[in-house]
Write a protein that holds these residues in place. Structure first.
Motif, PDB file in Angstrom:
ATOM      1  N   ASP A  37       7.082  -7.278 -10.327  1.00 35.58           N
ATOM      2  CA  ASP A  37       6.271  -7.806  -9.230  1.00 35.58           C
ATOM      3  C   ASP A  37       5.799  -6.607  -8.408  1.00 35.58           C
ATOM      4  O   ASP A  37       6.565  -6.006  -7.658  1.00 35.58           O
ATOM      5  N   THR A  39       3.804  -6.055  -5.835  1.00 36.86           N
ATOM      6  CA  THR A  39       3.822  -6.062  -4.372  1.00 36.86           C
ATOM      7  C   THR A  39       5.222  -5.800  -3.827  1.00 36.86           C
ATOM      8  O   THR A  39       5.402  -4.963  -2.948  1.00 36.86           O
ATOM      9  N   SER A  40       6.204  -6.495  -4.349  1.00 42.17           N
ATOM     10  CA  SER A  40       7.561  -6.294  -3.829  1.00 42.17           C
ATOM     11  C   SER A  40       8.148  -4.958  -4.274  1.00 42.17           C
ATOM     12  O   SER A  40       8.915  -4.339  -3.536  1.00 42.17           O
TER      13      SER A  40
END
Length: 110
Positions: A37, A39-40
């Motif tokens: 992921d 973004t994280s």
């Protein structure tokens, strides 16, 4: 009666161990890439702004790779120290592979 020394079979355990460890690491990296992921993963790098993370430009991708490589150098410097974390190192490797592939896609698209 003469005793001949018995030759022990060559020990291939170190080579087998290295091969199995490499296969396990590769499996962890593939699983990490499948669950990556962006973004994280990049949000923990305080030098990267949300705009840089969201950007679709090759310059932003290079900035992300630069921060990941800086963190990897720091992690390698901790090898052998109690604060070294193999899982953190693997997550940095996953992020580096994913962001390198992303940079190549962005460069080929342009």
């Amino acid at each position: 009666m003469t005793h001949r020394p018995v030759q022990a079979p060559q020990d291939d355990r170190p080579a087998r161990f290295a091969a199995e460890a490499g296969a396990a690491l590769e499996g962890a990296l593939v699983a990490g890439l499948n669950a990556y992921d962006r973004t994280s993963a990049l949000a923990r790098f305080h030098r990267l702004s949300p705009q840089t993370i969201a950007s679709e430009s090759p310059d932003a991708a290079r900035a992300a790779l630069k921060e990941i490589e800086r963190a990897m150098r720091g992690e390698r410097a901790r090898r052998g120290h109690w604060s070294y974390d193999l899982n953190r190192h693997i997550s940095l490797l996953v992020a580096h592979r994913a962001e390198t592939a992303r940079l190549h896609r962005l460069l080929n698209r342009a």
